[in-house]
Motif scaffolding. Structure first.
Motif, PDB file in Angstrom:
ATOM      1  N   TRP A  33     -25.753  21.058   7.788  1.00 54.70           N
ATOM      2  CA  TRP A  33     -26.172  22.186   7.822  1.00 54.70           C
ATOM      3  C   TRP A  33     -26.981  22.039   5.935  1.00 54.70           C
ATOM      4  O   TRP A  33     -26.107  22.394   5.288  1.00 54.70           O
ATOM      5  N   PHE A  34     -28.319  22.718   6.326  1.00 52.79           N
ATOM      6  CA  PHE A  34     -28.601  23.628   4.911  1.00 52.79           C
ATOM      7  C   PHE A  34     -29.516  24.819   5.476  1.00 52.79           C
ATOM      8  O   PHE A  34     -30.409  24.620   6.971  1.00 52.79           O
ATOM      9  N   ARG A  35     -29.861  25.536   4.771  1.00 50.55           N
ATOM     10  CA  ARG A  35     -30.748  26.351   5.152  1.00 50.55           C
ATOM     11  C   ARG A  35     -32.330  26.369   3.644  1.00 50.55           C
ATOM     12  O   ARG A  35     -32.149  26.121   2.609  1.00 50.55           O
ATOM     13  N   GLN A  36     -33.431  27.088   3.949  1.00 51.77           N
ATOM     14  CA  GLN A  36     -34.037  26.479   3.310  1.00 51.77           C
ATOM     15  C   GLN A  36     -35.311  27.957   4.055  1.00 51.77           C
ATOM     16  O   GLN A  36     -35.568  28.029   5.082  1.00 51.77           O
ATOM     17  N   SER A  37     -34.732  29.214   2.870  1.00 54.59           N
ATOM     18  CA  SER A  37     -35.392  30.658   3.664  1.00 54.59           C
ATOM     19  C   SER A  37     -35.227  30.892   4.689  1.00 54.59           C
ATOM     20  O   SER A  37     -34.035  30.886   5.051  1.00 54.59           O
ATOM     21  N   ASN A  38     -35.670  31.451   5.871  1.00 53.60           N
ATOM     22  CA  ASN A  38     -35.104  31.890   7.441  1.00 53.60           C
ATOM     23  C   ASN A  38     -35.174  30.340   8.428  1.00 53.60           C
ATOM     24  O   ASN A  38     -34.505  31.530   9.296  1.00 53.60           O
ATOM     25  N   LEU A  39     -35.193  29.166   8.440  1.00 54.52           N
ATOM     26  CA  LEU A  39     -35.166  28.426   8.867  1.00 54.52           C
ATOM     27  C   LEU A  39     -33.531  28.071   8.464  1.00 54.52           C
ATOM     28  O   LEU A  39     -33.379  27.626   7.255  1.00 54.52           O
ATOM     29  N   ILE A  40     -32.796  27.687   8.932  1.00 52.80           N
ATOM     30  CA  ILE A  40     -31.148  26.666   8.948  1.00 52.80           C
ATOM     31  C   ILE A  40     -31.827  25.523  10.034  1.00 52.80           C
ATOM     32  O   ILE A  40     -32.093  25.262  11.066  1.00 52.80           O
ATOM     33  N   VAL A  41     -31.291  24.161   9.275  1.00 57.24           N
ATOM     34  CA  VAL A  41     -31.507  22.970   9.860  1.00 57.24           C
ATOM     35  C   VAL A  41     -29.996  22.311  10.316  1.00 57.24           C
ATOM     36  O   VAL A  41     -29.198  22.266   9.102  1.00 57.24           O
ATOM     37  N   GLU A  42     -29.498  21.574  11.055  1.00 61.00           N
ATOM     38  CA  GLU A  42     -28.565  21.390  11.130  1.00 61.00           C
ATOM     39  C   GLU A  42     -29.299  19.521  11.723  1.00 61.00           C
ATOM     40  O   GLU A  42     -29.767  19.434  12.664  1.00 61.00           O
ATOM     41  N   VAL A  43     -28.086  18.531  10.832  1.00 60.91           N
ATOM     42  CA  VAL A  43     -28.818  17.343  11.243  1.00 60.91           C
ATOM     43  C   VAL A  43     -27.957  16.069  11.830  1.00 60.91           C
ATOM     44  O   VAL A  43     -26.549  16.562  10.993  1.00 60.91           O
ATOM     45  N   ALA A  44     -27.796  15.997  13.070  1.00 62.37           N
ATOM     46  CA  ALA A  44     -25.998  15.264  13.050  1.00 62.37           C
ATOM     47  C   ALA A  44     -26.556  13.798  13.606  1.00 62.37           C
ATOM     48  O   ALA A  44     -27.065  13.520  13.816  1.00 62.37           O
ATOM     49  N   TYR A  45     -25.134  13.083  12.764  1.00 62.77           N
ATOM     50  CA  TYR A  45     -25.493  11.510  13.036  1.00 62.77           C
ATOM     51  C   TYR A  45     -24.869  11.055  13.587  1.00 62.77           C
ATOM     52  O   TYR A  45     -23.239  11.742  12.870  1.00 62.77           O
ATOM     53  N   ARG A  46     -24.774  10.049  14.919  1.00 58.72           N
ATOM     54  CA  ARG A  46     -23.152   9.739  16.168  1.00 58.72           C
ATOM     55  C   ARG A  46     -23.103   8.867  16.134  1.00 58.72           C
ATOM     56  O   ARG A  46     -24.267   7.477  15.828  1.00 58.72           O
ATOM     57  N   GLN A  47     -22.693   7.769  16.255  1.00 58.18           N
ATOM     58  CA  GLN A  47     -22.155   6.464  16.831  1.00 58.18           C
ATOM     59  C   GLN A  47     -21.194   6.368  17.191  1.00 58.18           C
ATOM     60  O   GLN A  47     -20.169   6.597  17.081  1.00 58.18           O
ATOM     61  N   SER A  48     -21.524   5.910  18.348  1.00 58.19           N
ATOM     62  CA  SER A  48     -20.323   6.036  20.026  1.00 58.19           C
ATOM     63  C   SER A  48     -19.241   4.888  19.334  1.00 58.19           C
ATOM     64  O   SER A  48     -20.188   3.516  19.346  1.00 58.19           O
ATOM     65  N   GLY A  49     -18.595   4.325  19.996  1.00 54.74           N
ATOM     66  CA  GLY A  49     -17.653   3.126  20.010  1.00 54.74           C
ATOM     67  C   GLY A  49     -17.408   2.684  17.841  1.00 54.74           C
ATOM     68  O   GLY A  49     -16.573   1.462  18.196  1.00 54.74           O
ATOM     69  N   ALA A  50     -17.577   3.286  17.634  1.00 54.46           N
ATOM     70  CA  ALA A  50     -16.844   3.197  16.137  1.00 54.46           C
ATOM     71  C   ALA A  50     -15.639   3.170  15.480  1.00 54.46           C
ATOM     72  O   ALA A  50     -15.143   4.840  16.234  1.00 54.46           O
ATOM     73  N   ALA A  51     -14.764   2.675  15.209  1.00 53.14           N
ATOM     74  CA  ALA A  51     -13.727   2.955  14.420  1.00 53.14           C
ATOM     75  C   ALA A  51     -13.951   3.547  13.541  1.00 53.14           C
ATOM     76  O   ALA A  51     -14.596   4.248  12.302  1.00 53.14           O
ATOM     77  N   PRO A  52     -12.352   5.129  13.687  1.00 51.97           N
ATOM     78  CA  PRO A  52     -12.452   5.975  12.740  1.00 51.97           C
ATOM     79  C   PRO A  52     -12.809   5.198  11.073  1.00 51.97           C
ATOM     80  O   PRO A  52     -12.173   3.902  10.724  1.00 51.97           O
ATOM     81  N   PRO A  53     -13.291   5.966   9.755  1.00 55.95           N
ATOM     82  CA  PRO A  53     -14.199   5.113   9.087  1.00 55.95           C
ATOM     83  C   PRO A  53     -11.783   5.591   8.206  1.00 55.95           C
ATOM     84  O   PRO A  53     -11.125   6.139   8.262  1.00 55.95           O
ATOM     85  N   ASP A  54     -11.755   4.206   6.782  1.00 56.09           N
ATOM     86  CA  ASP A  54     -10.849   4.433   5.834  1.00 56.09           C
ATOM     87  C   ASP A  54     -10.633   6.190   5.532  1.00 56.09           C
ATOM     88  O   ASP A  54     -11.385   6.523   5.111  1.00 56.09           O
ATOM     89  N   ALA A  55      -9.220   5.897   5.242  1.00 56.36           N
ATOM     90  CA  ALA A  55      -9.371   7.816   4.619  1.00 56.36           C
ATOM     91  C   ALA A  55      -9.866   7.569   3.132  1.00 56.36           C
ATOM     92  O   ALA A  55     -10.190   8.999   2.800  1.00 56.36           O
ATOM     93  N   ALA A  56      -9.500   6.755   2.249  1.00 54.66           N
ATOM     94  CA  ALA A  56     -10.239   7.607   1.107  1.00 54.66           C
ATOM     95  C   ALA A  56     -11.961   7.213   0.697  1.00 54.66           C
ATOM     96  O   ALA A  56     -11.475   6.895  -0.639  1.00 54.66           O
TER      97      ALA A  56
END
Length: 447
Positions: A403-426
């Motif tokens: 999420w970020f804001r430019q002036s009066n516009l709020i933007v959400e950029v969402a990136y999803r991948q189905s079936g992928a293993a959770p990443p390493d915590a590190a």
């Protein structure tokens, strides 16, 4: 001619401009080739005025001589000779930028970053260049760009009536006799980069009076060769109001975003190799641009977006391919959202705009943004004052939203991948890398 300062022997002229003549010379003491600039002294000066001019030139050139940077042609000595100041500099094998026009956008962005670094160092040391132009950008044989000719440099706050420089590359406030500052050099950088990519100056005219009028009152012709991203940076730098030009940090982020990041191959615990180098750009651009937009607009001014931009235009097809791979499909606009999907790898990218009324001002938009940051049902992680990330928590999905804001516009950029293993915590997950890179591209596209 006598030896300058008893050691520099002039060999041949290398070039001549409004401020003087540059010579190839031989340093008899150290037995090396150098460049020597013979400063052009204004005509009609009385003896006292000539001494004052020479003294000031020596003082300013010596101050510039303390600047040491790979993107600056180093000044080694300043010597008086027959009442005139002569400046001794590195002799750089190569050619000046004005002899190489036009150049592709990515090369111009590289040159812009080098010159910007040189100017930033000078400004932090209280020095203005005052004559940034293609002829003063040298391209070495190794391809490195260097800013030359600090010979007419001046301290910050110098006399605004001083018209030293090349009119087609002088910021409009200097013609208006207003105080010059770092934004004046950045305007000249914008004009230089415009020339580099388009092959012609933004305010070229046949007579000097027409040049002055164009700089003060006219917009540059539309850019035909530049990529949209580079054009946005250049035109922002060429704003006639110095208060609206992006500062050096924001300009640097914008230019860096136009260059491909290095490719890094990192092994995963499963043994598979995942290519993530192209997705490692953080949200420095979004943060820098947000700060610049806020600083330029002020806390009580209306927002700059009067209508919601088309989210389906947030990314070009090339950018979508870079993020998702070949064959990515773009969906239709659904309110303030638009999505792209790569069905082969089960990856989806969504850009969502939330527009606050422009007339309500930026305070209301800032409060709305803070509400999104504190809500959402999962912890947010700050990237900057006006940007944060949040992990997407959905069954069978690994993802990140930025999420970020430019002036009066709020933007959400969402990136999803189905079936992928959770990443390493590190590690930061590849979806985090991809989401922040996508947000960077969207931010630059908004300008």
């Amino acid at each position: 001619m006598d030896l300058l300062a008893g050691r520099y022997r002039l060999v041949e002229p290398l070039g001549q401009g409004g401020e003087g003549t540059v010579w190839r010379a031989h340093d008899e003491l150290l037995r090396r080739e150098v460049a020597v600039k013979q400063m052009r002294v204004p005509s009609g000066l009385a003896a006292g005025e000539l001494a004052e001019y020479a003294g000031r030139a020596l003082q300013e050139a010596r101050a510039a001589g303390r600047l040491s940077h790979p993107s600056i042609v180093m000044i080694h000595d300043v010597v008086p000779h027959h009442g005139q100041p002569w400046i001794v500099m590195d002799l750089v094998p190569g050619t000046s930028l004005d002899k190489l026009l036009p150049l592709p956008s990515n090369r111009v962005a590289e040159i812009g970053l080098a010159v910007l670094d040189a100017l930033d160092l000078a400004h932090r040391n209280g020095i203005l260049h005052r004559d940034v132009k293609p002829a003063n950008v040298l391209i070495g044989e190794d391809g490195r760009a260097m800013l030359a000719d600090f010979g007419i440099a001046a301290p910050l706050g110098a006399d605004p009536a001083d018209s030293s420089g090349s009119p087609a590359y002088m910021a409009p406030e200097r013609f208006r006799r207003e105080p010059a500052g770092p934004p004046s050099d950045l305007w000249s950088l914008g004009a230089t980069l415009y020339t580099a990519v388009e092959g012609r100056g933004p305010f070229h005219r046949d007579i000097p009076a027409a040049v002055l009028a164009a700089v003060l009152m006219h917009e540059p012709p539309p850019m035909m060769r530049a990529t949209p991203g580079l054009a946005r940076v250049i035109l922002a730098l060429l704003d006639k109001d110095p208060g609206r030009r992006p500062p050096a940090a924001a300009a640097r982020h914008m230019l860096q975003s136009l260059l491909p990041p290095p490719v890094v191959v990192r092994p995963r615990r499963t043994g598979r190799l995942v290519l993530i180098g192209a997705l490692t750009v953080g949200l420095g651009v979004a943060a820098g641009l947000a700060a610049w937009n806020l600083g330029a607009g002020g806390p009580d001014t209306p927002g700059r977006f009067t209508v919601m931009p088309d989210p389906c235009e947030a990314l070009t097809s090339r950018q979508a391919t870079e993020l998702l791979g070949e064959g990515a499909d773009r969906g239709e606009q659904d309110g303030g959202s638009c999505g792209w999907a790569q069905h082969r790898t089960n990856i989806a990218l969504t850009v969502t705009y939330r527009l606050n009324p422009a007339e309500a001002g930026e305070n209301q938009a800032a409060r709305a943004f803070d509400g999104h940051r504190s809500g959402g049902g999962s912890e947010s992680y700050a990237l900057a004052q006006e940007a944060f990330t949040r992990a997407i928590s959905e069954p069978g999905v690994t993802g990140t939203s930025v999420w970020f804001r430019q002036s009066n516009l709020i933007v959400e950029v969402a990136y999803r991948q189905s079936g992928a293993a959770p990443p390493d915590a590190a590690e930061r997950s590849p979806t985090w890398q991809a989401a922040t890179h996508a947000a960077t591209l969207v931010s630059v596209g908004l300008g």
